[in-house]
Design a protein around this motif. Structure first.
Motif, PDB file in Angstrom:
ATOM      1  N   ASN A   1       0.827  -1.207   0.000  1.00  0.00           N
ATOM      2  CA  ASN A   1       0.000   0.000   0.000  1.00  0.00           C
ATOM      3  C   ASN A   1       0.860   1.256   0.000  1.00  0.00           C
ATOM      4  O   ASN A   1       0.561   2.240  -0.689  1.00  0.00           O
ATOM      5  N   TRP A   2       1.946   1.215   0.780  1.00  0.00           N
ATOM      6  CA  TRP A   2       2.853   2.361   0.883  1.00  0.00           C
ATOM      7  C   TRP A   2       3.418   2.727  -0.490  1.00  0.00           C
ATOM      8  O   TRP A   2       3.421   3.899  -0.877  1.00  0.00           O
TER       9      TRP A   2
ATOM     10  N   LYS B   1       2.675   6.068  -2.662  1.00  0.00           N
ATOM     11  CA  LYS B   1       3.811   6.926  -2.992  1.00  0.00           C
ATOM     12  C   LYS B   1       3.850   7.210  -4.495  1.00  0.00           C
ATOM     13  O   LYS B   1       4.099   8.340  -4.928  1.00  0.00           O
ATOM     14  N   LEU B   2       3.596   6.160  -5.285  1.00  0.00           N
ATOM     15  CA  LEU B   2       3.582   6.313  -6.740  1.00  0.00           C
ATOM     16  C   LEU B   2       2.471   7.262  -7.169  1.00  0.00           C
ATOM     17  O   LEU B   2       2.646   8.123  -8.037  1.00  0.00           O
ATOM     18  N   GLU B   3       1.326   7.123  -6.520  1.00  0.00           N
ATOM     19  CA  GLU B   3       0.165   7.963  -6.828  1.00  0.00           C
ATOM     20  C   GLU B   3       0.432   9.424  -6.476  1.00  0.00           C
ATOM     21  O   GLU B   3       0.111  10.337  -7.239  1.00  0.00           O
ATOM     22  N   GLU B   4       1.062   9.656  -5.317  1.00  0.00           N
ATOM     23  CA  GLU B   4       1.359  11.021  -4.852  1.00  0.00           C
ATOM     24  C   GLU B   4       2.290  11.761  -5.804  1.00  0.00           C
ATOM     25  O   GLU B   4       2.088  12.937  -6.111  1.00  0.00           O
ATOM     26  N   LYS B   5       3.324  11.068  -6.242  1.00  0.00           N
ATOM     27  CA  LYS B   5       4.360  11.712  -7.045  1.00  0.00           C
ATOM     28  C   LYS B   5       4.037  11.717  -8.533  1.00  0.00           C
ATOM     29  O   LYS B   5       4.733  12.347  -9.327  1.00  0.00           O
ATOM     30  N   GLY B   6       3.003  10.980  -8.920  1.00  0.00           N
ATOM     31  CA  GLY B   6       2.642  10.931 -10.328  1.00  0.00           C
ATOM     32  C   GLY B   6       3.709  10.285 -11.176  1.00  0.00           C
ATOM     33  O   GLY B   6       3.850  10.587 -12.364  1.00  0.00           O
TER      34      GLY B   6
END
Length: 259
Positions: free
Chosen positions: A118-119, A123-128
């Motif tokens: 999940n982490w 993280k991937l989603e946050e940074k695009g």
């Protein structure tokens, strides 16, 4: 132990001291984000060494040095109204809350592996990022970088099922390295040697060993043994260059008793 109030008071005191140093000390006045960078890296390695030595008093001191750097960076950031220590603390707090939906939200996890998965996804989603591995700093030492790469891809399921499979891969890479050594092509030897190291890092991870820590402990052990060898030959007025390897081995074996 200090109460929460005492801890906050200690942080407030440090912030006040930082304000005073930035205003009054010639050295502190001159520092920039960039000038502090190498010093911060050095302090981080000193903390890492203290942790490996399990010296709790030294860990406390090195954490203080690192905390000073964080406060220093935040002070410099505040001077251009870019960020201050409050912004830094708020940012990490919000990140921790967002990346722990199983604590602060409604997500359900079964174990540590699902938490890690999940982490990485969050993280991937946050940074695009388009790639999971874009989050691995290019400036990391190669051994640490290999471990982080493997941890990240493992978190999304790209991994061997059993440690024994990884060990078979290590042996396969060793065979390929030996083949290239026999052929004598330096570039191919280097490539295969890299594959061996990468596989060993992977195996270390699968059996619960941090490869960086393991290698550094071996470095420290070797250093301690060699210094024993140097000190004991020096006491007898003997130069190391005058000893045969077999004679050096006698001292080396003695040194092992003090590991």
């Amino acid at each position: 132990m200090n109460t929460r109030r005492d801890q906050l008071a200690a942080i407030d005191r440090l912030l006040t001291i930082m304000d005073e140093l930035r205003q009054q000390c010639p050295w502190d006045k001159k520092q920039t984000l960039e000038s502090l960078r190498n010093l911060t890296i050095e302090e981080t390695y000193e903390l890492a060494e203290a942790i490996l030595s399990n010296d709790l008093n030294e860990i406390k001191k090195e954490l203080g040095d690192l905390l000073l750097h964080i406060v220093f960076y935040a002070k410099i950031g505040s001077e251009t109204n870019s960020f201050d220590i409050g912004d830094v603390a708020t940012s990490i707090s919000e990140k921790l809350i967002h990346r722990h939906p199983h604590i602060y939200g409604h997500a359900k996890v079964k174990n540590e592996e699902e938490v890690k998965k999940n982490w990485e996804e969050l993280k991937l989603e946050e940074k695009g990022n388009t790639s999971l591995l874009q989050g691995v700093p290019s400036s990391l030492p190669a051994l640490v970088k290999a471990n982080r790469i493997q941890e990240k891809v493992s978190a999304v399921g790209f991994d061997w099922e059993y440690p024994e499979q990884v060990w078979e891969k290590v042996k396969e890479e060793l065979d390929e390295l030996n083949e290239e050594i026999e052929k004598g092509d330096k570039k191919r030897i280097e490539a295969e040697f890299g594959d061996v190291l990468f596989s060993m890092v992977n195996y270390a991870r699968r059996i619960g060993v941090n490869p960086e820590n393991a290698l550094e402990r071996t470095n420290l052990k070797f250093k301690k043994r060699f210094e024993y060898l140097e000190n004991n030959t020096m006491k007898k007025g003997i130069k190391l260059t005058d000893l045969t390897l077999e004679e050096m081995d006698v001292y080396w074996e003695e040194a092992k008793k003090f590991d």
